[in-house]
Design an enzyme around this catalytic site. Structure first.
Site, PDB file in Angstrom:
ATOM      1  N   ASP A  67      47.376  32.690  39.076  1.00  0.00           N
ATOM      2  CA  ASP A  67      48.538  33.187  38.331  1.00  0.00           C
ATOM      3  C   ASP A  67      48.696  32.427  37.011  1.00  0.00           C
ATOM      4  O   ASP A  67      48.360  31.236  36.933  1.00  0.00           O
ATOM      5  CB  ASP A  67      49.794  33.030  39.206  1.00  0.00           C
ATOM      6  CG  ASP A  67      50.939  33.874  38.696  1.00  0.00           C
ATOM      7  OD1 ASP A  67      50.719  34.728  37.828  1.00  0.00           O
ATOM      8  OD2 ASP A  67      52.069  33.666  39.174  1.00  0.00           O
ATOM      9  N   ASN A 106      49.607  45.476  41.001  1.00  0.00           N
ATOM     10  CA  ASN A 106      49.175  45.293  39.602  1.00  0.00           C
ATOM     11  C   ASN A 106      48.921  46.611  38.858  1.00  0.00           C
ATOM     12  O   ASN A 106      48.821  46.625  37.633  1.00  0.00           O
ATOM     13  CB  ASN A 106      47.917  44.418  39.514  1.00  0.00           C
ATOM     14  CG  ASN A 106      48.182  42.952  39.771  1.00  0.00           C
ATOM     15  OD1 ASN A 106      47.310  42.206  40.203  1.00  0.00           O
ATOM     16  ND2 ASN A 106      49.406  42.509  39.505  1.00  0.00           N
TER      17      ASN A 106
HETATM   18  C1  FPP Z   1      47.626  36.886  37.195  1.00  0.00           C
HETATM   19  O1  FPP Z   1      48.097  36.338  35.976  1.00  0.00           O
HETATM   20  C2  FPP Z   1      46.219  37.279  37.061  1.00  0.00           C
HETATM   21  C3  FPP Z   1      45.704  38.521  37.311  1.00  0.00           C
HETATM   22  C4  FPP Z   1      46.545  39.649  37.769  1.00  0.00           C
HETATM   23  C5  FPP Z   1      44.277  38.831  37.097  1.00  0.00           C
HETATM   24  C6  FPP Z   1      43.352  37.766  37.597  1.00  0.00           C
HETATM   25  C7  FPP Z   1      41.966  38.111  37.269  1.00  0.00           C
HETATM   26  C8  FPP Z   1      41.026  37.248  36.797  1.00  0.00           C
HETATM   27  C9  FPP Z   1      41.272  35.817  36.589  1.00  0.00           C
HETATM   28  C10 FPP Z   1      39.653  37.757  36.543  1.00  0.00           C
HETATM   29  C11 FPP Z   1      38.799  37.576  37.787  1.00  0.00           C
HETATM   30  C12 FPP Z   1      37.476  38.201  37.587  1.00  0.00           C
HETATM   31  C13 FPP Z   1      36.645  38.603  38.583  1.00  0.00           C
HETATM   32  C14 FPP Z   1      35.359  39.240  38.253  1.00  0.00           C
HETATM   33  C15 FPP Z   1      36.995  38.435  39.988  1.00  0.00           C
HETATM   34  P1  FPP Z   1      49.252  37.103  35.205  1.00  0.00           P
HETATM   35  O2  FPP Z   1      48.636  38.092  34.302  1.00  0.00           O
HETATM   36  O3  FPP Z   1      50.220  37.665  36.193  1.00  0.00           O
HETATM   37  O4  FPP Z   1      49.911  35.948  34.393  1.00  0.00           O
HETATM   38  P2  FPP Z   1      51.466  35.839  33.980  1.00  0.00           P
HETATM   39  O5  FPP Z   1      52.235  35.708  35.273  1.00  0.00           O
HETATM   40  O6  FPP Z   1      51.516  34.598  33.163  1.00  0.00           O
HETATM   41  O7  FPP Z   1      51.816  37.078  33.229  1.00  0.00           O
END
Ligand code: FPP
Length: 249
Positions: free
Chosen positions: A29, A77
């Site tokens: 996260d 998501n």
């Molecule tokens: C949450 O941070 C993250 C995600 C929903 C996506 C996670 C995906 C990756 C790290 C890529 C992984 C790649 C592979 C190939 C498995 P957020 O966007 O919710 O952050 P925020 O809470 O600060 O908005």
């Protein structure tokens, strides 16, 4: 070479090998916040998040951890802006294609959990290819939760079990924890011993609801793209200081 004979590299001296978690699960996260702090678009946080995940996978493998499961995309998501969802789907596909050769060289077994049937066809094909080609690898089980939701997983397990009962293949009294586990996406992987969540949020967000029943939970304020080997080392030190009682005294 067997899994046990795989050489451990650079395990910090303050960590006891015999008390390492066998399975680490991670809620990655804070990508969006990381990007915002750098004055970058959110998608840049996801790109950097891939690097952090690759580092963690390498570290788990080096230190002899048998399984890593990462929450890449939840069933919730889909509610994000279309451009971000599209970017993530393309990113998953590209990363899988780019990393497959290294995963094969590093003996990593790739698995996916979640409802994959609604993902873009090109991504589904890339997933099938990477899962098929790495299925006999044994250095580490690397599971990527994509379009995953813990409640949905439990419902689909109930449906499969109910169908077997309906067909007379199973008696209701025969349903026990082992039966149930057998019908989860994660069948064949031991439950996580340690669940890590970055960015300071104190939630499990519908991740591995059944499987984390006895997991130790470690939450760090660090945003996912900044989660590195030192951070993981700290998480493992904290884990090794916990007394795991599994409900006993
Ligand atoms: C949450 O941070 C993250 C995600 C929903 C996506 C996670 C995906 C990756 C790290 C890529 C992984 C790649 C592979 C190939 C498995 P957020 O966007 O919710 O952050 P925020 O809470 O600060 O908005």
């Amino acid at each position: 070479m067997t899994a046990q004979q795989t050489e451990l590299r650079n395990l910090p001296s303050d960590l006891k090998q015999e008390f390492l978690p066998k399975h680490v699960a991670v809620i990655m996260d804070g990508n969006g916040r990381w990007a915002k702090r750098q004055g970058l678009p959110r998608i840049m946080g996801h790109k950097r998040g891939v690097d952090a995940l690759k580092d963690l996978l390498r570290c788990c493998k080096d230190w002899g951890i048998q399984a890593l499961t990462a929450y890449a995309f939840s069933t919730e998501n889909w509610g994000r802006p279309t451009e971000e969802v599209d970017f993530l789907m393309t990113l998953f596909q590209r990363v899988l294609r780019q990393e497959l050769r290294e995963m094969l060289e590093e003996n990593v077994q790739i698995r996916f959990v979640g409802n994959l049937s609604v993902l873009p066809k090109a991504l589904q094909e890339e997933i099938s290819r990477s899962v098929e080609q790495t299925k006999d690898n044994f250095s580490i089980k690397f599971t990527i939760a994509t379009n995953y939701g813990g409640r949905q997983e439990i419902i689909q397990a109930c449906r499969s079990i109910a169908k077997k009962v309906q067909q007379g293949l199973l008696q209701p009294d025969e349903i026990d924890e082992a039966t149930f586990e057998h019908h989860l996406y994660t069948t064949g992987i031991c439950d996580p011993d340690l669940l890590i969540r970055t960015s300071g949020e104190m939630r499990v967000s519908n991740f591995l609801l059944w499987q984390i029943a006895y997991a130790e939970i470690y939450i760090t304020e660090t945003l996912w793209p900044d989660f590195n080997r030192d951070e993981f080392h700290r998480a493992l030190c904290a884990y090794q200081q916990r007394e795991r009682r599994f409900g006993k005294i």
